[in-house]
Design a protein around this motif. Structure first.
Motif, PDB file in Angstrom:
ATOM      1  N   GLN A 141      -9.362   8.134   2.682  1.00  0.00           N
ATOM      2  CA  GLN A 141     -10.205   7.262   1.863  1.00  0.00           C
ATOM      3  C   GLN A 141     -11.532   7.188   2.626  1.00  0.00           C
ATOM      4  O   GLN A 141     -11.581   7.523   3.808  1.00  0.00           O
ATOM      5  CB  GLN A 141      -9.570   5.885   1.747  1.00  0.00           C
ATOM      6  CG  GLN A 141      -8.167   5.937   1.150  1.00  0.00           C
ATOM      7  CD  GLN A 141      -7.395   4.644   1.327  1.00  0.00           C
ATOM      8  OE1 GLN A 141      -7.049   4.009   0.377  1.00  0.00           O
ATOM      9  NE2 GLN A 141      -7.108   4.280   2.564  1.00  0.00           N
ATOM     10  N   ASP A 161      -4.776  10.454   6.429  1.00  0.00           N
ATOM     11  CA  ASP A 161      -4.996   9.371   7.390  1.00  0.00           C
ATOM     12  C   ASP A 161      -4.476   9.702   8.783  1.00  0.00           C
ATOM     13  O   ASP A 161      -4.035   8.805   9.521  1.00  0.00           O
ATOM     14  CB  ASP A 161      -4.373   8.065   6.886  1.00  0.00           C
ATOM     15  CG  ASP A 161      -5.383   7.226   6.105  1.00  0.00           C
ATOM     16  OD1 ASP A 161      -6.557   7.628   6.029  1.00  0.00           O
ATOM     17  OD2 ASP A 161      -4.998   6.171   5.573  1.00  0.00           O
ATOM     18  N   ASP A 179      -7.880  -2.703   0.734  1.00  0.00           N
ATOM     19  CA  ASP A 179      -6.704  -2.342  -0.077  1.00  0.00           C
ATOM     20  C   ASP A 179      -6.485  -3.369  -1.197  1.00  0.00           C
ATOM     21  O   ASP A 179      -6.984  -4.497  -1.114  1.00  0.00           O
ATOM     22  CB  ASP A 179      -5.418  -2.253   0.758  1.00  0.00           C
ATOM     23  CG  ASP A 179      -5.561  -1.336   1.967  1.00  0.00           C
ATOM     24  OD1 ASP A 179      -6.133  -0.252   1.793  1.00  0.00           O
ATOM     25  OD2 ASP A 179      -5.118  -1.716   3.066  1.00  0.00           O
ATOM     26  N   PRO A 182      -7.375   5.344   9.940  1.00  0.00           N
ATOM     27  CA  PRO A 182      -8.241   4.600   9.013  1.00  0.00           C
ATOM     28  C   PRO A 182      -8.781   3.312   9.633  1.00  0.00           C
ATOM     29  O   PRO A 182      -9.937   2.938   9.402  1.00  0.00           O
ATOM     30  CB  PRO A 182      -7.318   4.306   7.825  1.00  0.00           C
ATOM     31  CG  PRO A 182      -5.923   4.468   8.340  1.00  0.00           C
ATOM     32  CD  PRO A 182      -5.997   5.482   9.433  1.00  0.00           C
ATOM     33  N   PHE A 204      -4.561   3.833  14.606  1.00  0.00           N
ATOM     34  CA  PHE A 204      -4.384   4.263  13.217  1.00  0.00           C
ATOM     35  C   PHE A 204      -5.753   4.771  12.735  1.00  0.00           C
ATOM     36  O   PHE A 204      -6.726   3.999  12.712  1.00  0.00           O
ATOM     37  CB  PHE A 204      -3.899   3.100  12.342  1.00  0.00           C
ATOM     38  CG  PHE A 204      -2.523   2.613  12.731  1.00  0.00           C
ATOM     39  CD1 PHE A 204      -1.382   3.210  12.207  1.00  0.00           C
ATOM     40  CD2 PHE A 204      -2.370   1.585  13.654  1.00  0.00           C
ATOM     41  CE1 PHE A 204      -0.110   2.786  12.580  1.00  0.00           C
ATOM     42  CE2 PHE A 204      -1.103   1.151  14.038  1.00  0.00           C
ATOM     43  CZ  PHE A 204       0.029   1.759  13.503  1.00  0.00           C
ATOM     44  N   TYR A 214       0.844  -1.198   0.000  1.00  0.00           N
ATOM     45  CA  TYR A 214       0.000   0.000   0.000  1.00  0.00           C
ATOM     46  C   TYR A 214       0.873   1.240   0.000  1.00  0.00           C
ATOM     47  O   TYR A 214       0.703   2.144  -0.819  1.00  0.00           O
ATOM     48  CB  TYR A 214      -0.943   0.030   1.215  1.00  0.00           C
ATOM     49  CG  TYR A 214      -1.833   1.248   1.169  1.00  0.00           C
ATOM     50  CD1 TYR A 214      -3.063   1.190   0.540  1.00  0.00           C
ATOM     51  CD2 TYR A 214      -1.407   2.481   1.666  1.00  0.00           C
ATOM     52  CE1 TYR A 214      -3.863   2.321   0.421  1.00  0.00           C
ATOM     53  CE2 TYR A 214      -2.184   3.618   1.548  1.00  0.00           C
ATOM     54  CZ  TYR A 214      -3.418   3.527   0.937  1.00  0.00           C
ATOM     55  OH  TYR A 214      -4.197   4.649   0.806  1.00  0.00           O
ATOM     56  N   ARG A 233     -12.713   2.230  10.324  1.00  0.00           N
ATOM     57  CA  ARG A 233     -13.264   0.928   9.872  1.00  0.00           C
ATOM     58  C   ARG A 233     -13.814   0.158  11.070  1.00  0.00           C
ATOM     59  O   ARG A 233     -14.817  -0.547  10.973  1.00  0.00           O
ATOM     60  CB  ARG A 233     -12.165   0.136   9.135  1.00  0.00           C
ATOM     61  CG  ARG A 233     -11.732   0.814   7.842  1.00  0.00           C
ATOM     62  CD  ARG A 233     -10.459   0.238   7.236  1.00  0.00           C
ATOM     63  NE  ARG A 233      -9.864   1.234   6.318  1.00  0.00           N
ATOM     64  CZ  ARG A 233      -8.690   1.119   5.717  1.00  0.00           C
ATOM     65  NH1 ARG A 233      -7.968   0.020   5.878  1.00  0.00           N
ATOM     66  NH2 ARG A 233      -8.235   2.078   4.929  1.00  0.00           N
ATOM     67  N   HIS A 243      -0.157   9.444   7.499  1.00  0.00           N
ATOM     68  CA  HIS A 243      -0.368   8.650   8.711  1.00  0.00           C
ATOM     69  C   HIS A 243       0.374   9.275   9.908  1.00  0.00           C
ATOM     70  O   HIS A 243       1.054  10.286   9.759  1.00  0.00           O
ATOM     71  CB  HIS A 243       0.054   7.183   8.524  1.00  0.00           C
ATOM     72  CG  HIS A 243      -0.908   6.399   7.662  1.00  0.00           C
ATOM     73  ND1 HIS A 243      -0.989   6.585   6.302  1.00  0.00           N
ATOM     74  CD2 HIS A 243      -1.809   5.439   7.962  1.00  0.00           C
ATOM     75  CE1 HIS A 243      -1.907   5.758   5.797  1.00  0.00           C
ATOM     76  NE2 HIS A 243      -2.435   5.055   6.793  1.00  0.00           N
ATOM     77  N   TYR A 245      -7.152  -4.391   6.109  1.00  0.00           N
ATOM     78  CA  TYR A 245      -5.869  -3.772   5.723  1.00  0.00           C
ATOM     79  C   TYR A 245      -5.160  -4.887   4.957  1.00  0.00           C
ATOM     80  O   TYR A 245      -5.159  -6.041   5.400  1.00  0.00           O
ATOM     81  CB  TYR A 245      -5.127  -3.337   6.989  1.00  0.00           C
ATOM     82  CG  TYR A 245      -3.661  -2.936   6.853  1.00  0.00           C
ATOM     83  CD1 TYR A 245      -3.113  -2.465   5.653  1.00  0.00           C
ATOM     84  CD2 TYR A 245      -2.815  -3.011   7.961  1.00  0.00           C
ATOM     85  CE1 TYR A 245      -1.779  -2.095   5.568  1.00  0.00           C
ATOM     86  CE2 TYR A 245      -1.475  -2.629   7.883  1.00  0.00           C
ATOM     87  CZ  TYR A 245      -0.964  -2.183   6.683  1.00  0.00           C
ATOM     88  OH  TYR A 245       0.364  -1.816   6.602  1.00  0.00           O
TER      89      TYR A 245
HETATM   90  C1  SR1 Z   1      -1.814   0.820   9.478  1.00  0.00           C
HETATM   91  S1  SR1 Z   1      -2.968   1.748   8.618  1.00  0.00           S
HETATM   92  C2  SR1 Z   1      -3.134   0.879   7.132  1.00  0.00           C
HETATM   93  C3  SR1 Z   1      -4.124   1.524   6.229  1.00  0.00           C
HETATM   94  O1  SR1 Z   1      -3.672   2.779   5.852  1.00  0.00           O
HETATM   95  C4  SR1 Z   1      -4.289   3.100   4.602  1.00  0.00           C
HETATM   96  O2  SR1 Z   1      -5.444   3.791   4.909  1.00  0.00           O
HETATM   97  C5  SR1 Z   1      -4.558   1.813   3.925  1.00  0.00           C
HETATM   98  O3  SR1 Z   1      -5.835   1.735   3.384  1.00  0.00           O
HETATM   99  C6  SR1 Z   1      -4.284   0.750   4.967  1.00  0.00           C
HETATM  100  O4  SR1 Z   1      -5.320  -0.191   5.084  1.00  0.00           O
END
Ligand code: SR1
Length: 365
Positions: A158, A145, A273, A191, A189, A71, A195, A121, A247
């Motif tokens: 996303q 993210d 993903d 994202p 995290f 990814y 989820r 991130h 993920y």
């Molecule tokens: C550890 S976070 C991983 C995610 O970050 C991104 O949003 C990707 O979609 C992945 O699933």
């Protein structure tokens, strides 16, 4: 909030899409100029002149928390391609999973007075102090993210709730009367937390679907660590019918565990993903990974760079940019003969979102 076309659950796979594929996987380095990754093919001549600053050269610092895994490699390839197309120098750093290192990299980008910063991130408490300094210094910032903690930054995500919903919709359709599920999750995290909100609601709404174990780890070898955990969870819970692993590194690890235990006829995997390697795993004979909900990561990387470029140029950018996912099933991949990400993107054009953070002076990508 900008929303690109939301794709229906049914994907149209074009016969024209079945061309060869390849995926650039650059190795992240501490600092690099715009890479030689393939630039988007221009399809239109722009009528808006290039801002003078971009003719001189613009520097965008890309400050990442993580960089290993398909990814993140694909995302970077997209960001680098867009940077090259826009004459942006991308200064790349990665914390490689070390949050203090990422925070330091971010502080340094602020001190260097990059023209813009993309934070990719990260955990809010480690990056927000330096994000505040960037904002105070007038440096435009795009946060992908991660919660920037300030409305001054553009927040790119996303559609993570939709990513989870699409996978869970397929899980529910396949499980019918219900069943036991192993869930893969690591908190913190952004994202994955979003989820998880959808999974939490889904469990309440579907009491016949029962989570019997939760596993998960994020590190430099996530897939193999998750494989070990998944094996233990499956051995302890022989009635499990599905693994929800939102993920791709989680899903790859879960697939490995199911295969090693010979449970391909009993346990299905629902992921998130997609990459060329993931398509390979999903389409293998007897693969348990039957569905994934995904964006094209390289498209998301391109959006991030475009948003940063617009901010540098003083253009208006929505404060929240959301890239929609598509549900991709094993059957659709096999039926379409799709073996790589480029074929997939041609077959599912909605995975490309040139209208999000469109740069008026650039040829459309
Ligand atoms: C550890 S976070 C991983 C995610 O970050 C991104 O949003 C990707 O979609 C992945 O699933």
């Amino acid at each position: 909030m900008i929303h690109a076309r939301v794709l229906g659950a049914t994907l149209v796979f074009s016969a024209l899409a079945l061309a060869g594929c390849s995926q650039a996987t650059p190795t992240p380095t501490a600092t690099t100029a715009a890479s030689s990754a393939a630039a988007p093919v221009p399809t239109a001549s722009p009528t808006v002149p290039v801002p003078p600053k971009f003719a001189q050269g613009v520097t965008v610092a890309l400050v990442r928390q993580l960089s290993s895994g398909d990814y993140f490699e694909q995302w970077l390839a997209g960001a680098q391609a867009e940077a090259k197309a826009l004459n942006v120098k991308l200064e790349l750093s990665s914390g490689d999973g070390n949050n203090d290192k990422q925070a330091l990299n971010l502080e340094q980008a602020v001190q260097r007075r990059a023209d813009a910063i993309i934070v990719d991130h990260g955990f809010a408490d480690t990056v927000q102090p330096a994000i505040r300094k960037a904002v105070a210094a007038g440096i435009p910032l795009v946060a992908f993210d991660v919660d920037p903690g300030t409305p001054e930054a553009v927040q790119l995500t996303q559609d993570d709730h939709e990513i989870a919903s699409q996978g869970l919709g397929q899980l529910k359709a396949d499980l019918g009367a219900g069943g036991e599920v192993v869930y893969v999750y690591v908190a913190g995290f952004a994202p994955l937390d979003r989820r998880n909100e959808t999974w939490t609601r889904f469990k309440k709404d579907n009491p016949a679907i029962k989570q019997v174990a939760q596993i998960g780890v994020v590190n430099s070898s996530t897939a193999s660590a998750v494989a070990d955990q998944a094996k233990a969870a499956l051995q302890a819970n022989p009635g499990v019918k599905a693994i929800f692993a939102p993920y791709n590194e989680f899903a790859k690890g879960a697939a490995l565990a199911v295969k090693e235990l010979g449970l391909q006829d009993k346990v299905r995997i629902y992921g998130a993903d997609v990459s060329t390697a993931d398509i390979g795993v999903m389409t293998e004979p007897r693969s348990p990974w039957v569905a994934t909900s995904a964006t094209d990561p390289s498209n998301v990387g391109r959006v991030a760079v475009r948003a940063a470029a617009l901010l540098v140029a003083g253009e208006k950018v929505e404060r929240t940019l959301t890239v929609p996912p598509a549900l991709i099933t094993q059957k659709q991949l096999r039926d379409g003969g799709i073996t790589g990400i480029e074929q997939l993107v041609q077959a599912v054009p909605g995975l490309n979102t040139p209208e999000i953070a469109k740069v008026p002076w650039a040829a459309s990508s």
